[in-house]
Design a protein around this motif. Structure first.
Motif: not given
Length: 407
Positions: A54, A105-106
């Protein structure tokens, strides 16, 4: 379960968090200091080994002053890096549903570079919510002797908890809470060196071989919170002298103890505000010793085998905010005594053998937001009670969740 308990005792946790995170430096916002080159290079090496889909570390390297990088906190006087706040911002404890793909995603993956050892003043390290693919917690973390706060929870580690963590004698908070249950410890002797420890969370860490868990934790007199939920513990000492007399939170849920009785030493913990013994095998009557825990605000006895009427002394717990007696074998009627529990915000009596009518006095519990009475053998619809409340509209206007399905 764990989320509710943390909400109830937020003030306890925040007080400790402020102390251990050197809050005064956070407020300074790092604007008037410049980081040291050695520490800047150490952070760049750390970044190289982290996979960051990210771009959360995009600022690392764009500015010569690493004190202005995302997640980096420096001492406002010396410029030394004292905190790395790198937890996943989409924390599952925030109470909102988060799609798994967004959470993934983070997170960080990859590995932790030993350059971390060049941060000679690091006090706070938080990598919660990463995914390190089952690698072992690095042994070298035990050499970051300045650490006061270490949070590696839900970070995708696996294997043996390195006993080198016992060298972190300045730790106040240790959180290794593992959702995957891939982390284990064969004993906890290393823990006995952490004499300043106040918060310990080893939830879901496999401690089935760590038969010394009670003896070791009992040597840590500064403990305020113990979280050992789902640790595959099987036996509890029935009687013992307790040294952690300042304990406020005790969570031993989801261990399915072979002991049929709640051990007597728990009744000596007069400072408890939160007790979670849910998902175990306790049975019989609720022990009278629980009456000693008059400061309780959270009591969770869900999914045990208690088989008795609800004792009248329980209605003296006027500070209770959360009470869960669901999925047991409590029988008899629901007493008018519940009207004394005026602080209750959550009440679960579901899936027991309670019968009869819900008393009118239940409608006067003005703080209640969630009630669960499903799976009971009741003869009166709760809506009648709400309308007949001694404080008209009191409960009805505040209620957020009601589950009432008569068995």
């Amino acid at each position: 379960m764990a989320g509710s308990m943390r909400v109830v005792v937020t003030s306890v946790f925040l007080a400790l968090l402020i102390e251990t995170s050197t809050f005064e430096y956070v407020c300074a916002a790092n604007r008037n200091v410049s980081c040291h080159e050695v520490e800047r290079q150490a952070l760049l090496k750390l970044k190289q080994d982290l996979i960051d889909p990210s771009g959360r570390l995009a600022s690392w390297g764009n500015n010569l002053n690493c004190c202005n990088w995302s997640g980096v906190i420096c001492d406002n006087l010396t410029g030394n890096v004292i905190q790395l706040r790198l937890r996943n911002p989409l924390d599952p404890y925030n109470g909102f549903y988060i799609p798994s793909e967004a959470y993934a995603k983070m997170w960080f993956s990859g590995k932790i570079n030993p350059s971390l050892l060049d941060l000679k003043h690091l006090r706070y390290l938080d990598l919660r919510g990463s995914n390190f693919g089952g690698i072992q917690i690095p042994e070298f973390l035990g050499s970051v002797h300045t650490l006061r706060y270490l949070n590696l929870s839900a970070a995708g580690f696996g294997g043996l908890v390195p006993p080198q963590l016992g060298n972190l004698t300045n730790l106040h908070v240790l959180d290794l809470h593992d959702f995957s249950s891939l982390v284990y410890a064969e004993n906890l002797q290393w823990l006995s060196h952490l004499v300043k420890l106040k918060i310990l969370d080893l939830s879901s860490v496999d401690l089935s071989k760590a038969s010394d868990w009670f003896q070791v934790t009992n040597t840590l007199p500064s403990l305020v919170e113990i979280h050992l939920s789902g640790c595959q513990l099987h036996r509890l000492p029935l009687q013992a002298d307790v040294n952690f007399s300042s304990l406020s939170i005790l969570d031993l849920s989801s261990n399915s103890f072979s002991n049929p009785l709640i051990p007597g030493w728990i009744f000596k913990l007069n400072s408890l505000v939160s007790l979670d013994l849910s998902h175990n095998n306790f049975q019989g009557q609720l022990p009278h010793g629980l009456r000693n825990l008059s400061s309780l605000r959270y009591l969770n006895l869900y999914w045990n085998n208690f088989n008795s009427s609800i004792p009248s002394w329980l209605y003296g717990f006027t500070s209770l905010e959360f009470l869960n007696l669901g999925s047991n074998y409590f029988h008899g009627s629901i007493s008018n005594g519940f009207q004394n529990l005026t602080s209750l915000t959550t009440l679960d009596l579901s899936d027991n053998e309670l019968t009869g009518a819900v008393p009118n006095s239940m409608g006067s519990l003005c703080s209640l937001k969630k009630i669960k009475l499903s799976g009971l053998h009741l003869s009166r619809d709760l809506s009648e009670i709400l309308q007949a409340s001694s404080s008209p509209g009191c409960l009805l206007n505040r209620l957020e969740s009601l589950l009432f399905i008569s068995g």
